[in-house]
Design a protein around this motif. Structure first.
Motif, PDB file in Angstrom:
ATOM      1  N   GLY A   1       0.947  -1.198   0.093  1.00 13.77           N
ATOM      2  CA  GLY A   1       0.051  -0.184   0.037  1.00 13.77           C
ATOM      3  C   GLY A   1       0.769   1.385   0.018  1.00 13.77           C
ATOM      4  N   LYS A   2       2.104   1.216  -0.414  1.00 10.31           N
ATOM      5  CA  LYS A   2       3.042   2.511  -0.475  1.00 10.31           C
ATOM      6  C   LYS A   2       3.350   2.662  -1.872  1.00 10.31           C
ATOM      7  N   VAL A   3       2.418   3.304  -2.597  1.00  8.78           N
ATOM      8  CA  VAL A   3       2.634   3.676  -3.867  1.00  8.78           C
ATOM      9  C   VAL A   3       3.454   4.761  -3.962  1.00  8.78           C
ATOM     10  N   LYS A   4       3.594   5.789  -3.055  1.00  8.70           N
ATOM     11  CA  LYS A   4       4.416   6.845  -3.184  1.00  8.70           C
ATOM     12  C   LYS A   4       6.107   6.321  -2.969  1.00  8.70           C
ATOM     13  N   LEU A   5       6.261   5.413  -2.146  1.00 15.76           N
ATOM     14  CA  LEU A   5       7.450   4.469  -2.092  1.00 15.76           C
ATOM     15  C   LEU A   5       7.766   3.882  -3.235  1.00 15.76           C
TER      16      LEU A   5
END
Length: 291
Positions: free
Chosen positions: A257-261
């Motif tokens: 759930g870490k799209v920004k990462l």
């Protein structure tokens, strides 16, 4: 992740240079096992474990060979770390570049190139302990474990606290943990593997191959927090991510759930490669999961 090794069986040579028969090797193993029952100083016991590692490798019992080799390392004497001279440093920096980059993502190909370029120099200069240890690791990647044992064991007493020593020990423990005979044994070996690999990462936080091993290790254990920690550390440490691994790490970030990462991983990779189909594929995948 299953750590796979290509096994190349080489003859176990006696001092005379004659290849020993399996019966002779079995007799040696029995003799060494008997010696281990005696009260001996650690250094002597370590030497016996080393001989057992070589003998079991000849017997095609690779896991037993690794068990004894790791015992030999634990009991090896510790000496002051030896610094490299200017010439060895130059050679080592060139060779470690091959080790870390892995030509085409293929550790076997990189090992073959390394052996071709640096083996003769290492043989001519036993005092080049760092280079000889690295050549030993290249032998391991080629499945030539008898030569790996020899080179690595020779250098280890003076280099036991180095990144390369910790990483190699960790990978050996990880390999053994996959073949443990009981849950308790597997757990103990996994703990040893994680301790060594984490120490290696502390000593060299920019080793891209080490992150891959640790992330797959954490994935096997369903430890999302560790996966996230390693991905974040890769970005923070400016780790040079191989092209073939970019999509893999972006997919892991999305799964957490870490799209920004995931975007940060792509951005970092884009600074390394002017154009890469792997980056394009990873970006397309990430775009599908952006809110």
């Amino acid at each position: 992740m299953k750590i796979k090794y290509i096994l190349v069986l080489l003859p176990f040579l006696a001092i005379s240079g004659r290849a020993e028969s399996f019966e002779e090797v079995k007799e040696k193993i029995s003799c060494y096992q008997t010696q281990l029952k005696a009260e001996l100083p650690d250094m002597e016991r370590g030497g016996i474990h080393y001989q057992l590692a070589q003998a079991y490798f000849c017997e095609q019992e690779t896991d037993r060979a690794f068990h004894h080799f790791l015992s030999a390392l634990k009991m090896a004497p510790r000496r002051e770390t030896v610094s490299m001279g200017e010439e060895e440093q130059k050679l080592f920096d060139e060779a470690i570049g091959l080790y870390e980059i892995q030509v085409g993502g293929d550790p076997v190909k990189s090992a073959e190139i390394m052996i071709g370029r640096y083996e003769e120099i290492a043989l001519a200069h036993e005092e080049y302990l760092h280079l000889n240890m690295l050549i030993g690791v290249a032998y391991a990647n080629l499945g030539k474990y008898d030569l790996f044992f020899e080179k690595f064991y020779h250098s280890y007493p003076s280099l036991s606290d180095t990144f390369l020593a910790a990483k190699t020990e960790g990978i050996l423990y990880l390999r053994l943990s996959q073949h443990g005979t009981s849950p308790e044994e597997r757990h103990t070996l996994e703990e040893e593997a994680f301790r060594s690999l984490d120490l290696a990462l502390e000593k060299n936080p920019r080793d891209s191959n080490l992150y891959k091993v640790l992330i797959f290790f954490a994935k096997e254990k369903n430890n999302d927090q560790f996966i996230l920690t390693y991905l974040q550390k890769m970005v923070k440490s400016d780790v040079p991510i191989p092209r073939g691994d970019i999509y893999l790490y972006v997919r892991e970030a999305v799964a957490l759930g870490k799209v920004k990462l995931g975007q940060e991983i792509i951005n970092k990779a884009s600074t390394l490669y002017e154009y890469s189909r792997a980056i394009t594929t990873a970006q397309e995948y990430l775009n599908q999961h952006k809110g």
